[in-house]
Design an enzyme around this catalytic site. Sequence first.
Site, mmCIF file in Angstrom:
data_model
loop_
_atom_site.group_PDB
_atom_site.id
_atom_site.type_symbol
_atom_site.label_atom_id
_atom_site.label_comp_id
_atom_site.label_asym_id
_atom_site.label_seq_id
_atom_site.Cartn_x
_atom_site.Cartn_y
_atom_site.Cartn_z
ATOM 1 N N ARG A 229 -25.969 41.647 -30.094
ATOM 2 C CA ARG A 229 -25.779 42.978 -30.656
ATOM 3 C C ARG A 229 -24.808 43.767 -29.784
ATOM 4 O O ARG A 229 -24.814 43.622 -28.552
ATOM 5 C CB ARG A 229 -27.112 43.740 -30.704
ATOM 6 C CG ARG A 229 -28.050 43.294 -31.809
ATOM 7 C CD ARG A 229 -27.568 43.729 -33.202
ATOM 8 N NE ARG A 229 -28.505 43.352 -34.254
ATOM 9 C CZ ARG A 229 -28.441 42.216 -34.953
ATOM 10 N NH1 ARG A 229 -27.485 41.339 -34.722
ATOM 11 N NH2 ARG A 229 -29.323 41.975 -35.896
ATOM 12 N N HIS A 277 -18.074 39.932 -36.515
ATOM 13 C CA HIS A 277 -19.494 39.606 -36.716
ATOM 14 C C HIS A 277 -19.652 38.397 -37.641
ATOM 15 O O HIS A 277 -20.365 38.466 -38.665
ATOM 16 C CB HIS A 277 -20.252 40.826 -37.270
ATOM 17 C CG HIS A 277 -21.725 40.788 -36.923
ATOM 18 N ND1 HIS A 277 -22.449 41.905 -36.620
ATOM 19 C CD2 HIS A 277 -22.588 39.746 -36.807
ATOM 20 C CE1 HIS A 277 -23.704 41.571 -36.363
ATOM 21 N NE2 HIS A 277 -23.802 40.263 -36.461
#
Lengths: 314, 314
Positions: A229, A277
Amino acid sequence: MGVGTKIIVATDSWHGSVEWCKAFEGSLPDTLFFPWDDSGEPVGADYAIVWRPAPTLFVRETRLRAVFNLGAGIDSLVGLPELPADLPIVRLEDAGMAEQMVEYVVYGLLRASREFSAYEAQQRAGEWSGLPPVNRSHWPVGVMGLGVIGERVARAVVRLGYPVAGWARRAREIPGAQVYVGAEQLPAFLARTRVLVNLLPLTPETDSILNRENLERLMPQAYLINVARGQHLVEQDLLDLLASGRFAGALLDVFRSEPLPQSHPFWKHPAITVTPHISAITLREDAVNQIVNKIGKLKQGLPISGRVSREHGY
Amino acid sequence: MGVGTKIIVATDSWHGSVEWCKAFEGSLPDTLFFPWDDSGEPVGADYAIVWRPAPTLFVRETRLRAVFNLGAGIDSLVGLPELPADLPIVRLEDAGMAEQMVEYVVYGLLRASREFSAYEAQQRAGEWSGLPPVNRSHWPVGVMGLGVIGERVARAVVRLGYPVAGWARRAREIPGAQVYVGAEQLPAFLARTRVLVNLLPLTPETDSILNRENLERLMPQAYLINVARGQHLVEQDLLDLLASGRFAGALLDVFRSEPLPQSHPFWKHPAITVTPHISAITLREDAVNQIVNKIGKLKQGLPISGRVSREHGY
């Protein structure tokens, strides 16, 4: 006798919810799938299958017996105040993600240790010149987070012949890798690591764990691969360590703000590789099979794996 | 009673020969190592350790009992007319090269299948946009040449979850990979392959084997990884197939002319990655141990592996 099972599917877009409904349709007998609609009526769903759902889901659907998260990280879900405290959360445990994560991390490791970015620069300059051969012992890899995916990554890197260590909350065994445990052993883990791979869950304890203090403990010319993250990393601290020459580079797939803002310095930094991502994308077929299998077990009262501990946040 | 064993070390430079002599010194009892000197006298050596030696070595040193090649490929050595037909040649079998070759090939495969070059182009453009997830079944890998190194590469790619086939002169088994054998099965091997990895020895039979006819048999949007010899590839045929869109790209470590000439179109080609023959560098320590071990066996009359078949050229 009821009308069977109702399942609501709520992702971050109407289109996404419909697509996932289609993927699940027909996978369970006597079961109806409903795509989430912001302005819709309650359907009285038994289960919810979600990815960054609207928080109102948990206000409107009050009969839920469990929530299935379409991803491994559940930090955005458990942060919702609307989420009932006793509602069981089940996360995806792999769904093709571990294999992809292995690929992404191995790519980043090889790019760093085999100096492929230096060779690319040489190619642009039309320069033919070999660099000294890599010695794997100079590139110890450290994997933070040893869940299903972290363990798979550690094992794959062990097989490539690199020295590997892992860091986790609880002691565990990974053949060929040394495992460091808990906050106490974090400094020692970092001190023997040159390529740091972050696969931690995001919790209050791990938020901003990749800060100057910890990153400075790594070996000189360290390399960061962040696939967990964005909130794990203090982005300015990485930029400072790169500027000072303490760090060699980074391969980053996650960011504090996504999409990465146009003006962000990471985009143009020569030592940072940015990907949007994509390190491990939930593979629809694998995810459907896993969730269908677990719902089947729940309906028979059997235990399932992947239950999230609300206390630990993963 | 003689004065012990004499070994001449002849590489492509005086400096290189001296460095290798130093590396071998003290490794064998009662043995002297001599660096090759173009204008030197015969030393009456029992063995030669060579890498692209001056052909006159074999005219001047007439007592040689075996030649050890400091590399896996012996094509440049067996082509020398000065080389006595009955002189045994021993090649390096691994010496750290297999591990490096695995790394290089895996890097190229992941870069192609995970579209890292497309993401790099997006980063240069400041563009955040995910591409469809990779499906390994769309990226079958084919390894040409299943010697010690080829087999290691094939096994590593099997472990990553890609479909793998191998092609070799003789039938053999590699768990998880399909093996195609001989000229007859080459078309079928190519037809199921998208990422072609060349690890063949260079022989009259394999010279220019990567030509238009064979490369066109590969799956659409094929990708070539050449880590064997430049002479395997017809370079203009690759350029033509890239220009027509039939090929997606190539990672090339070897070339017909090395260093790759400044004016060569490969340098500036956006779909070709050039590295300066660094995919697997002989690691001095591993090479020394392997050769010392074999000389010890030969002196005891024991059999050794790595003997080159002059008939097959490897």
